[in-house]
Design a protein around this motif. Structure first.
Motif, PDB file in Angstrom:
ATOM      1  N   ILE A 120      31.056  52.830  28.560  1.00 51.20           N
ATOM      2  CA  ILE A 120      32.293  53.532  28.856  1.00 51.20           C
ATOM      3  C   ILE A 120      33.100  52.775  29.907  1.00 51.20           C
ATOM      4  CG2 ILE A 120      33.233  55.640  29.873  1.00 51.20           C
ATOM      5  CD1 ILE A 120      32.325  56.122  27.070  1.00 51.20           C
ATOM      6  N   ALA A 121      32.430  52.212  30.897  1.00 47.89           N
ATOM      7  CA  ALA A 121      33.117  51.491  31.972  1.00 47.89           C
ATOM      8  C   ALA A 121      33.922  50.316  31.416  1.00 47.89           C
ATOM      9  CB  ALA A 121      32.105  50.999  33.004  1.00 47.89           C
ATOM     10  N   LEU A 122      33.357  49.575  30.486  1.00 44.65           N
ATOM     11  CA  LEU A 122      34.075  48.438  29.885  1.00 44.65           C
ATOM     12  C   LEU A 122      35.329  48.908  29.164  1.00 44.65           C
ATOM     13  CD1 LEU A 122      31.019  46.462  28.503  1.00 44.65           C
ATOM     14  CD2 LEU A 122      32.563  45.683  30.315  1.00 44.65           C
ATOM     15  N   ARG A 123      35.225  49.997  28.424  1.00 43.54           N
ATOM     16  CA  ARG A 123      36.384  50.515  27.693  1.00 43.54           C
ATOM     17  C   ARG A 123      37.459  51.017  28.667  1.00 43.54           C
ATOM     18  NH1 ARG A 123      32.001  50.657  24.591  1.00 43.54           N
ATOM     19  NH2 ARG A 123      32.126  50.797  22.309  1.00 43.54           N
ATOM     20  N   PHE A 124      37.024  51.621  29.762  1.00 46.90           N
ATOM     21  CA  PHE A 124      37.954  52.103  30.775  1.00 46.90           C
ATOM     22  C   PHE A 124      38.721  50.946  31.404  1.00 46.90           C
ATOM     23  CE2 PHE A 124      38.448  52.942  35.414  1.00 46.90           C
ATOM     24  CZ  PHE A 124      39.406  53.944  35.355  1.00 46.90           C
ATOM     25  N   VAL A 125      38.029  49.894  31.794  1.00 47.89           N
ATOM     26  CA  VAL A 125      38.690  48.753  32.424  1.00 47.89           C
ATOM     27  C   VAL A 125      39.659  48.096  31.457  1.00 47.89           C
ATOM     28  CG1 VAL A 125      38.301  46.459  33.405  1.00 47.89           C
ATOM     29  CG2 VAL A 125      36.854  48.365  34.098  1.00 47.89           C
ATOM     30  N   ASP A 126      39.281  47.982  30.194  1.00 53.67           N
ATOM     31  CA  ASP A 126      40.200  47.414  29.199  1.00 53.67           C
ATOM     32  C   ASP A 126      41.474  48.254  29.099  1.00 53.67           C
ATOM     33  OD1 ASP A 126      38.397  45.400  28.658  1.00 53.67           O
ATOM     34  OD2 ASP A 126      37.617  46.321  26.823  1.00 53.67           O
ATOM     35  N   TRP A 127      41.324  49.578  29.173  1.00 56.38           N
ATOM     36  CA  TRP A 127      42.472  50.480  29.068  1.00 56.38           C
ATOM     37  C   TRP A 127      43.443  50.315  30.242  1.00 56.38           C
ATOM     38  CZ3 TRP A 127      43.028  55.481  31.813  1.00 56.38           C
ATOM     39  CH2 TRP A 127      44.121  56.231  31.370  1.00 56.38           C
ATOM     40  N   LEU A 128      42.945  49.928  31.400  1.00 55.11           N
ATOM     41  CA  LEU A 128      43.799  49.770  32.572  1.00 55.11           C
ATOM     42  C   LEU A 128      44.744  48.574  32.472  1.00 55.11           C
ATOM     43  CD1 LEU A 128      41.323  50.525  35.509  1.00 55.11           C
ATOM     44  CD2 LEU A 128      43.032  52.051  34.497  1.00 55.11           C
ATOM     45  N   HIS A 129      44.364  47.549  31.692  1.00 51.89           N
ATOM     46  CA  HIS A 129      45.202  46.343  31.553  1.00 51.89           C
ATOM     47  C   HIS A 129      45.578  45.783  32.925  1.00 51.89           C
ATOM     48  CE1 HIS A 129      45.542  46.996  27.241  1.00 51.89           C
ATOM     49  NE2 HIS A 129      45.973  48.228  27.460  1.00 51.89           N
ATOM     50  N   ALA A 130      44.595  45.639  33.786  1.00 55.12           N
ATOM     51  CA  ALA A 130      44.857  45.188  35.153  1.00 55.12           C
ATOM     52  C   ALA A 130      45.097  43.684  35.205  1.00 55.12           C
ATOM     53  CB  ALA A 130      43.685  45.560  36.055  1.00 55.12           C
ATOM     54  N   ALA A 131      45.998  43.285  36.080  1.00 52.71           N
ATOM     55  CA  ALA A 131      46.237  41.867  36.308  1.00 52.71           C
ATOM     56  C   ALA A 131      45.067  41.251  37.075  1.00 52.71           C
ATOM     57  CB  ALA A 131      47.538  41.679  37.090  1.00 52.71           C
TER      58      ALA A 131
ATOM     59  N   ALA B 244      31.801  46.018  35.196  1.00 48.20           N
ATOM     60  CA  ALA B 244      32.850  45.956  34.177  1.00 48.20           C
ATOM     61  C   ALA B 244      34.120  45.318  34.739  1.00 48.20           C
ATOM     62  CB  ALA B 244      33.137  47.359  33.655  1.00 48.20           C
ATOM     63  N   ILE B 245      34.464  45.660  35.981  1.00 49.43           N
ATOM     64  CA  ILE B 245      35.646  45.057  36.614  1.00 49.43           C
ATOM     65  C   ILE B 245      35.474  43.547  36.704  1.00 49.43           C
ATOM     66  CG2 ILE B 245      36.940  44.898  38.771  1.00 49.43           C
ATOM     67  CD1 ILE B 245      36.142  47.907  39.209  1.00 49.43           C
ATOM     68  N   LEU B 246      34.305  43.107  37.119  1.00 47.57           N
ATOM     69  CA  LEU B 246      34.037  41.674  37.258  1.00 47.57           C
ATOM     70  C   LEU B 246      33.999  40.972  35.907  1.00 47.57           C
ATOM     71  CD1 LEU B 246      31.255  42.027  39.953  1.00 47.57           C
ATOM     72  CD2 LEU B 246      33.521  41.035  40.338  1.00 47.57           C
ATOM     73  N   ALA B 247      33.530  41.668  34.883  1.00 52.36           N
ATOM     74  CA  ALA B 247      33.411  41.064  33.556  1.00 52.36           C
ATOM     75  C   ALA B 247      34.742  40.963  32.834  1.00 52.36           C
ATOM     76  CB  ALA B 247      32.430  41.867  32.705  1.00 52.36           C
ATOM     77  N   ARG B 248      35.597  41.959  33.020  1.00 54.92           N
ATOM     78  CA  ARG B 248      36.829  42.034  32.239  1.00 54.92           C
ATOM     79  C   ARG B 248      38.067  41.530  32.988  1.00 54.92           C
ATOM     80  NH1 ARG B 248      33.965  43.002  27.876  1.00 54.92           N
ATOM     81  NH2 ARG B 248      34.501  44.838  26.618  1.00 54.92           N
ATOM     82  N   CYS B 249      37.982  41.505  34.304  1.00 50.00           N
ATOM     83  CA  CYS B 249      39.123  41.087  35.125  1.00 50.00           C
ATOM     84  C   CYS B 249      38.692  39.905  36.000  1.00 50.00           C
ATOM     85  CB  CYS B 249      39.597  42.233  36.010  1.00 50.00           C
ATOM     86  SG  CYS B 249      39.955  43.768  35.116  1.00 50.00           S
ATOM     87  N   ASP B 250      39.630  39.396  36.747  1.00 50.65           N
ATOM     88  CA  ASP B 250      39.319  38.369  37.751  1.00 50.65           C
ATOM     89  C   ASP B 250      39.797  38.903  39.095  1.00 50.65           C
ATOM     90  OD1 ASP B 250      38.688  36.096  39.139  1.00 50.65           O
ATOM     91  OD2 ASP B 250      40.460  34.977  38.462  1.00 50.65           O
ATOM     92  N   PRO B 251      39.064  39.884  39.669  1.00 52.81           N
ATOM     93  CA  PRO B 251      39.539  40.511  40.898  1.00 52.81           C
ATOM     94  C   PRO B 251      39.440  39.567  42.090  1.00 52.81           C
ATOM     95  CG  PRO B 251      37.319  41.250  40.425  1.00 52.81           C
ATOM     96  CD  PRO B 251      37.754  40.426  39.238  1.00 52.81           C
ATOM     97  N   LYS B 252      40.356  39.758  43.028  1.00 54.34           N
ATOM     98  CA  LYS B 252      40.241  39.039  44.292  1.00 54.34           C
ATOM     99  C   LYS B 252      39.064  39.585  45.076  1.00 54.34           C
ATOM    100  CE  LYS B 252      42.838  37.916  48.498  1.00 54.34           C
ATOM    101  NZ  LYS B 252      44.140  38.093  49.217  1.00 54.34           N
ATOM    102  N   SER B 253      38.912  40.918  45.052  1.00 54.57           N
ATOM    103  CA  SER B 253      37.802  41.555  45.752  1.00 54.57           C
ATOM    104  C   SER B 253      37.577  42.937  45.177  1.00 54.57           C
ATOM    105  CB  SER B 253      38.086  41.666  47.257  1.00 54.57           C
ATOM    106  OG  SER B 253      39.193  42.520  47.485  1.00 54.57           O
TER     107      SER B 253
END
Length: 268
Positions: free
Chosen positions: A27-38, A56-65
């Motif tokens: 569910i976390a992966l699907r949620f992060v995909d839905w956010l379309h975060a930069a 999921a955030i680390l896998a799907r995005c490239d967060p600064k922190s």
């Protein structure tokens, strides 16, 4: 302690992963995909549990922190073991009193937590406070009123057939606000703008009945806590009732699904 909450023991990270964590990761992966975060944004996760949403955030995005907080020392230890990345920091903390600077994060998120927070309004106010203007606050919870977590619903259906008093412990009765209307209302009352709600589903496939039953014997969470509070003979009757009632594929596997509602809103 009130009967409805006495089995909410959220300290054993390994037990939680066996019971719910393996499904919350999907569910976390699907949620992060839905956010379309930069990319290269600063995130705060409220109630990280064993690290499913952090991963999921680390896998799907490239967060600064990513700063991920949770009040449970057991969960934090499991999250640190599960997620080893220099961009994420796991800290103890409370959703209702975030020790985070005002207007310091681009995204403030929470997964499968808000229904367990005693003061939800305060938690959302804190999440909004921490988000920068133009940022996003988002969260998701299981669809308890819609009986969206089918493996959990099967357990409680069998349990209440043997013990009508168990109905007081079921999540649909305890968390009636976990509907699209109830959740979007909470977000709007918190002052979020452009609020949106989305259904998120994932399969929950158990290889056999033992794979289904064993997590209920570990005691972490309302249903497992209730299960292990039973007299052994009563617990055996519950096991047999479930064994007889669950659907099976030819290979003995049990195919069910889980549904959550996700909500996001902007900070003006």
């Amino acid at each position: 302690m009130p009967r409805a909450s006495r089995h909410d023991a959220w300290q054993a990270g390994d037990s939680y992963d066996a019971y719910m964590g393996r499904w919350s990761r999907q569910i976390a992966l699907r949620f992060v995909d839905w956010l379309h975060a930069a990319d290269r944004l600063e995130w705060l996760e409220v109630g990280c549990g064993t690290g499913a949403l952090s991963a999921a955030i680390l896998a799907r995005c490239d967060p600064k922190s990513v700063v991920s907080i949770d009040p449970s020392g057991g969960f934090l230890a499991k999250a640190r073991a599960n997620v080893r990345d220099a961009r994420v920091e796991f800290r103890p903390g409370s959703a209702e009193a975030l020790d985070i600077e005002t207007a310091s994060k681009d995204l403030v998120v929470s997964g499968l937590v808000l229904n367990f927070v005693p003061d939800r309004d305060r938690a959302l106010a804190e999440m909004k406070r921490v988000a920068r203007p133009g940022g996003t606050v988002a969260f998701y919870v299981w669809d308890y009123p819609g009986r969206g977590v089918e493996f959990m619903r099967a357990f409680w259906t069998a349990a209440t057939a043997l013990d009508p008093n168990a109905a007081d412990l079921t999540e649909d009765r305890r968390f009636p606000f976990c509907t699209p209307d109830g959740l979007t209302a909470l977000a709007r009352e918190a002052g979020l703008v452009s609020v949106a709600c989305e259904r998120i589903e994932a399969p929950t496939v158990f290889k056999d009945f033992e794979d289904y039953w064993h997590p209920f014997t570990l005691g972490t969470g309302p249903a497992p806590g209730y299960c292990m509070s039973l007299d052994p003979a009563v617990r055996q009757r519950l096991k047999e009732r479930l064994d007889d009632s669950l659907p099976r594929n030819e290979d003995g596997s049990i195919h069910l699904k889980a549904r959550a509602w996700a909500v996001k809103g902007g900070v003006a």
